[in-house]
Design a protein around this motif. Sequence first.
Motif, PDB file in Angstrom:
ATOM      1  N   TYR A 109      14.984  -0.550  16.014  1.00  0.00           N
ATOM      2  CA  TYR A 109      13.592  -0.216  15.684  1.00  0.00           C
ATOM      3  C   TYR A 109      12.668  -0.180  16.896  1.00  0.00           C
ATOM      4  CZ  TYR A 109      11.546  -4.963  15.895  1.00  0.00           C
ATOM      5  OH  TYR A 109      11.073  -6.180  16.308  1.00  0.00           O
ATOM      6  N   THR A 110      13.102  -0.707  18.046  1.00  0.00           N
ATOM      7  CA  THR A 110      12.258  -0.619  19.238  1.00  0.00           C
ATOM      8  C   THR A 110      12.594   0.577  20.121  1.00  0.00           C
ATOM      9  OG1 THR A 110      13.754  -2.088  20.471  1.00  0.00           O
ATOM     10  CG2 THR A 110      11.874  -3.116  19.348  1.00  0.00           C
TER      11      THR A 110
ATOM     12  N   GLY B  90       7.980  13.746   2.628  1.00  0.00           N
ATOM     13  CA  GLY B  90       9.352  13.359   2.965  1.00  0.00           C
ATOM     14  C   GLY B  90       9.513  12.825   4.373  1.00  0.00           C
ATOM     15  N   SER B  91       8.888  13.479   5.346  1.00  0.00           N
ATOM     16  CA  SER B  91       9.021  13.045   6.735  1.00  0.00           C
ATOM     17  C   SER B  91       8.451  11.654   6.923  1.00  0.00           C
ATOM     18  CB  SER B  91       8.308  14.041   7.662  1.00  0.00           C
ATOM     19  OG  SER B  91       8.874  15.324   7.552  1.00  0.00           O
ATOM     20  N   HIS B  92       7.268  11.437   6.361  1.00  0.00           N
ATOM     21  CA  HIS B  92       6.636  10.125   6.520  1.00  0.00           C
ATOM     22  C   HIS B  92       7.450   9.035   5.839  1.00  0.00           C
ATOM     23  CE1 HIS B  92       3.689   6.937   5.298  1.00  0.00           C
ATOM     24  NE2 HIS B  92       3.463   7.000   6.594  1.00  0.00           N
ATOM     25  N   LEU B  93       7.984   9.318   4.657  1.00  0.00           N
ATOM     26  CA  LEU B  93       8.772   8.325   3.938  1.00  0.00           C
ATOM     27  C   LEU B  93      10.037   7.964   4.713  1.00  0.00           C
ATOM     28  CD1 LEU B  93       8.774   6.690   1.335  1.00  0.00           C
ATOM     29  CD2 LEU B  93      10.001   8.545   0.222  1.00  0.00           C
ATOM     30  N   THR B  94      10.651   8.942   5.372  1.00  0.00           N
ATOM     31  CA  THR B  94      11.832   8.673   6.196  1.00  0.00           C
ATOM     32  C   THR B  94      11.486   7.743   7.355  1.00  0.00           C
ATOM     33  OG1 THR B  94      12.719  10.864   5.652  1.00  0.00           O
ATOM     34  CG2 THR B  94      13.658   9.733   7.561  1.00  0.00           C
ATOM     35  N   ALA B  95      10.360   8.017   8.041  1.00  0.00           N
ATOM     36  CA  ALA B  95       9.931   7.163   9.152  1.00  0.00           C
ATOM     37  C   ALA B  95       9.620   5.747   8.674  1.00  0.00           C
ATOM     38  CB  ALA B  95       8.709   7.778   9.836  1.00  0.00           C
ATOM     39  N   VAL B  96       9.014   5.631   7.487  1.00  0.00           N
ATOM     40  CA  VAL B  96       8.677   4.311   6.932  1.00  0.00           C
ATOM     41  C   VAL B  96       9.947   3.509   6.669  1.00  0.00           C
ATOM     42  CG1 VAL B  96       7.799   3.163   4.866  1.00  0.00           C
ATOM     43  CG2 VAL B  96       6.448   4.927   5.978  1.00  0.00           C
ATOM     44  N   CYS B  97      10.946   4.131   6.074  1.00  0.00           N
ATOM     45  CA  CYS B  97      12.187   3.414   5.757  1.00  0.00           C
ATOM     46  C   CYS B  97      12.895   2.945   7.017  1.00  0.00           C
ATOM     47  CB  CYS B  97      13.109   4.315   4.936  1.00  0.00           C
ATOM     48  SG  CYS B  97      12.497   4.687   3.283  1.00  0.00           S
ATOM     49  N   LEU B  98      12.932   3.794   8.052  1.00  0.00           N
ATOM     50  CA  LEU B  98      13.597   3.414   9.297  1.00  0.00           C
ATOM     51  C   LEU B  98      12.906   2.231   9.964  1.00  0.00           C
ATOM     52  CD1 LEU B  98      14.370   6.915  10.872  1.00  0.00           C
ATOM     53  CD2 LEU B  98      16.006   5.304   9.894  1.00  0.00           C
ATOM     54  N   PHE B  99      11.569   2.253   9.996  1.00  0.00           N
ATOM     55  CA  PHE B  99      10.844   1.211  10.711  1.00  0.00           C
ATOM     56  C   PHE B  99      10.764  -0.084   9.913  1.00  0.00           C
ATOM     57  CE2 PHE B  99       6.928  -1.034  11.852  1.00  0.00           C
ATOM     58  CZ  PHE B  99       7.091  -1.152  13.222  1.00  0.00           C
ATOM     59  N   TYR B 100      10.367   0.011   8.660  1.00  0.00           N
ATOM     60  CA  TYR B 100      10.138  -1.195   7.874  1.00  0.00           C
ATOM     61  C   TYR B 100      11.430  -1.922   7.530  1.00  0.00           C
ATOM     62  CZ  TYR B 100       5.128  -1.053   7.030  1.00  0.00           C
ATOM     63  OH  TYR B 100       3.785  -1.118   7.186  1.00  0.00           O
ATOM     64  N   GLY B 101      12.524  -1.189   7.332  1.00  0.00           N
ATOM     65  CA  GLY B 101      13.778  -1.850   6.981  1.00  0.00           C
ATOM     66  C   GLY B 101      14.216  -2.848   8.043  1.00  0.00           C
TER      67      GLY B 101
ATOM     68  N   VAL C 104       0.838  -1.205   0.000  1.00  0.00           N
ATOM     69  CA  VAL C 104       0.000   0.000   0.000  1.00  0.00           C
ATOM     70  C   VAL C 104       0.870   1.252   0.000  1.00  0.00           C
ATOM     71  CG1 VAL C 104      -1.686   1.310   1.340  1.00  0.00           C
ATOM     72  CG2 VAL C 104      -1.941  -1.167   1.114  1.00  0.00           C
ATOM     73  N   ILE C 105       1.937   1.242   0.784  1.00  0.00           N
ATOM     74  CA  ILE C 105       2.831   2.407   0.849  1.00  0.00           C
ATOM     75  C   ILE C 105       3.520   2.628  -0.500  1.00  0.00           C
ATOM     76  CG2 ILE C 105       4.953   3.268   1.898  1.00  0.00           C
ATOM     77  CD1 ILE C 105       4.064   1.866   4.492  1.00  0.00           C
ATOM     78  N   LEU C 106       4.007   1.559  -1.115  1.00  0.00           N
ATOM     79  CA  LEU C 106       4.667   1.701  -2.422  1.00  0.00           C
ATOM     80  C   LEU C 106       3.699   2.217  -3.477  1.00  0.00           C
ATOM     81  CD1 LEU C 106       6.863  -1.546  -2.514  1.00  0.00           C
ATOM     82  CD2 LEU C 106       7.641   0.821  -2.204  1.00  0.00           C
ATOM     83  N   ALA C 107       2.476   1.686  -3.483  1.00  0.00           N
ATOM     84  CA  ALA C 107       1.484   2.153  -4.465  1.00  0.00           C
ATOM     85  C   ALA C 107       1.141   3.614  -4.218  1.00  0.00           C
ATOM     86  CB  ALA C 107       0.231   1.285  -4.386  1.00  0.00           C
ATOM     87  N   SER C 108       1.020   4.012  -2.961  1.00  0.00           N
ATOM     88  CA  SER C 108       0.678   5.403  -2.643  1.00  0.00           C
ATOM     89  C   SER C 108       1.770   6.359  -3.102  1.00  0.00           C
ATOM     90  CB  SER C 108       0.452   5.546  -1.131  1.00  0.00           C
ATOM     91  OG  SER C 108      -0.607   4.728  -0.686  1.00  0.00           O
ATOM     92  N   TYR C 109       3.023   5.993  -2.812  1.00  0.00           N
ATOM     93  CA  TYR C 109       4.103   6.903  -3.200  1.00  0.00           C
ATOM     94  C   TYR C 109       4.410   6.828  -4.695  1.00  0.00           C
ATOM     95  CZ  TYR C 109       4.954   8.532   1.465  1.00  0.00           C
ATOM     96  OH  TYR C 109       4.799   9.151   2.681  1.00  0.00           O
TER      97      TYR C 109
END
Length: 337
Positions: A304-305, A268-279, A239-244
Amino acid sequence: LPAQGPGPCLVWGLLLSNLICKRDYNPQANYSTEERFLLLGFSDWPSLQPVLFALVLLCYLLTLTGNSVLVLLAVRDPRLHTPMYYFLCHLALVDAGFTTSVVPPLLANLRRPAFWLPRSHCTAQLCASLALGSAECVLLAVMALDRAAAVCLPLRYAGLASARLCRALASASWLGGLTNSVAQTALLAERPLCGPRLLDHFICELPALLKLACGGDGDTTENQMFAARVVILLLPSAVILASYGAVARAVCCMRSSGGRRRAVGTCGSHLTAVCLFYGSAIYTYLQPAQRYNQARGKFISLFYTVVTPALNPLIYTLRNKEVKGAARRLLWSLGRG
């Protein structure tokens, strides 16, 4: 067991003998009735423990302070009563709860060679961290949908992002996280655990607990658990990839450079948070238990915790003029009062 020099060797020997001598040792016995787990934490890095203790405590205080301020601003300032900050408020609550489920036992673990944790406490910690971590996965996907709607459909955004829909999406995030946690915990309870209850980790994390599970008939259960982790991680990721992807197409079609800058700043801010958490979460949970490297997994889990929840408030506020403006107005009103 890892050791560095004669001192750690002696510590590991004492810990193992203490574990074995608490009951009659039978090498063929099934240890599923053992009521406590021995969390080794970072005891194989004794010189690093004081540094980690200070770092974890600092990150925890930053997490509680930063996320509390975000929630306070989002609730008090009418200018932040928008879908974006509504979801950000929920993300702040999730981050604060997620870190709180991990940090207290971690701090206790870092103050001693190893840490005994009752099985009931271990199960409760696993259930809480899974529920809040899974809720964050879904919530980040919901926030990506919101940003895509704001950039791609600006004229219809106010009608699409109604208060009722936002409440439903936020509730779905919490409910999805709780459902995944209950399912994973119940499936793990069906697996018999063999061998001494030594967890080379600082929390009762699912991959580390699966390392203790007996083989055989439990393979089907483990496959079901792996499928559940795939759904809760990869479906929001899609969903995130399709949205971006939609956001990137919309930005490329914009003729105004100012509109492009606003769109990039919004996402940009949200994408940075997504990369940090999901990676880090995908590395930890989307691999078979047999291949899980516990030494490396401890440091990735620590990131990540503990570290990511502390960075999220900074990521969302450093470049956000609306949040900084709300903070100035709150400080001005407090000073005036």
